[in-house]
Motif scaffolding. Structure first.
Motif, PDB file in Angstrom:
ATOM      1  N   THR A  22     -10.534 -43.678   7.290  1.00 35.91           N
ATOM      2  CA  THR A  22     -11.786 -43.120   8.200  1.00 35.91           C
ATOM      3  C   THR A  22     -10.939 -43.557   9.463  1.00 35.91           C
ATOM      4  N   GLU A  50     -23.488 -46.673  10.904  1.00 34.60           N
ATOM      5  CA  GLU A  50     -21.413 -45.710  10.593  1.00 34.60           C
ATOM      6  C   GLU A  50     -20.781 -46.704  11.585  1.00 34.60           C
ATOM      7  N   LYS A  52     -18.356 -49.281  12.289  1.00 39.76           N
ATOM      8  CA  LYS A  52     -17.621 -50.314  11.339  1.00 39.76           C
ATOM      9  C   LYS A  52     -16.697 -51.832  12.576  1.00 39.76           C
ATOM     10  N   GLU A  66     -14.573 -47.171  15.445  1.00 41.28           N
ATOM     11  CA  GLU A  66     -14.135 -46.908  13.998  1.00 41.28           C
ATOM     12  C   GLU A  66     -15.125 -46.774  13.386  1.00 41.28           C
ATOM     13  N   LYS A  68     -17.290 -46.906   9.014  1.00 43.63           N
ATOM     14  CA  LYS A  68     -16.989 -47.653   8.278  1.00 43.63           C
ATOM     15  C   LYS A  68     -16.152 -45.883   7.045  1.00 43.63           C
ATOM     16  N   ASP A  69     -15.948 -47.320   6.308  1.00 43.16           N
ATOM     17  CA  ASP A  69     -15.516 -46.178   5.042  1.00 43.16           C
ATOM     18  C   ASP A  69     -15.797 -45.755   4.510  1.00 43.16           C
ATOM     19  N   THR A  72     -19.075 -40.799   7.875  1.00 49.18           N
ATOM     20  CA  THR A  72     -18.851 -39.692   9.153  1.00 49.18           C
ATOM     21  C   THR A  72     -19.667 -40.502  10.288  1.00 49.18           C
TER      22      THR A  72
END
Length: 108
Positions: A22, A50, A52, A66, A68-69, A72
């Motif tokens: 990610t 989205e 993280k 950053e 999240k897994d 996008t």
């Protein structure tokens, strides 16, 4: 022999998942001069579903978002948020490293 091939294939598949890391977005910007500026940007970026994690470096005028897994985030969305809060984006760089790695300066 089938089991060996299955184990090797599974190992290769799991290893290849690292290639789909990610991303983090490193945003260099103008106009951020105080901790209140930094807090405002951090709050807006963290409000995105989205996101993280967010790091705002006041000294180096850097915002790192950053994602999240499995999700996008459009660079256009990042640009719009920063512009809407009154700042100018100089550049956006996509990094495969997490925020902690970027904060430490190890990604240079």
């Amino acid at each position: 022999m089938k089991h060996l091939l299955l184990v090797v294939g599974l190992g290769l598949f799991l290893t290849s998942l690292n290639g789909f890391a990610t991303p983090s977005y490193k945003v260099t910007m103008n106009g951020m001069v105080c901790s209140f500026c930094a807090q405002g940007i951090e709050k807006k970026m963290k409000a995105l579903s989205e996101t993280k994690d967010v790091y705002v470096g006041l000294k180096n005028r850097l915002v790192v978002v950053e994602v999240k897994d499995g999700l996008t985030l459009s660079q256009d969305v990042i640009r719009k948020i920063i512009k809407d809060v009154g700042y100018e984006v100089q550049s956006i760089e996509v990094s495969e490293h997490p925020i902690e790695h970027i904060k430490s300066g190890a990604d240079k």
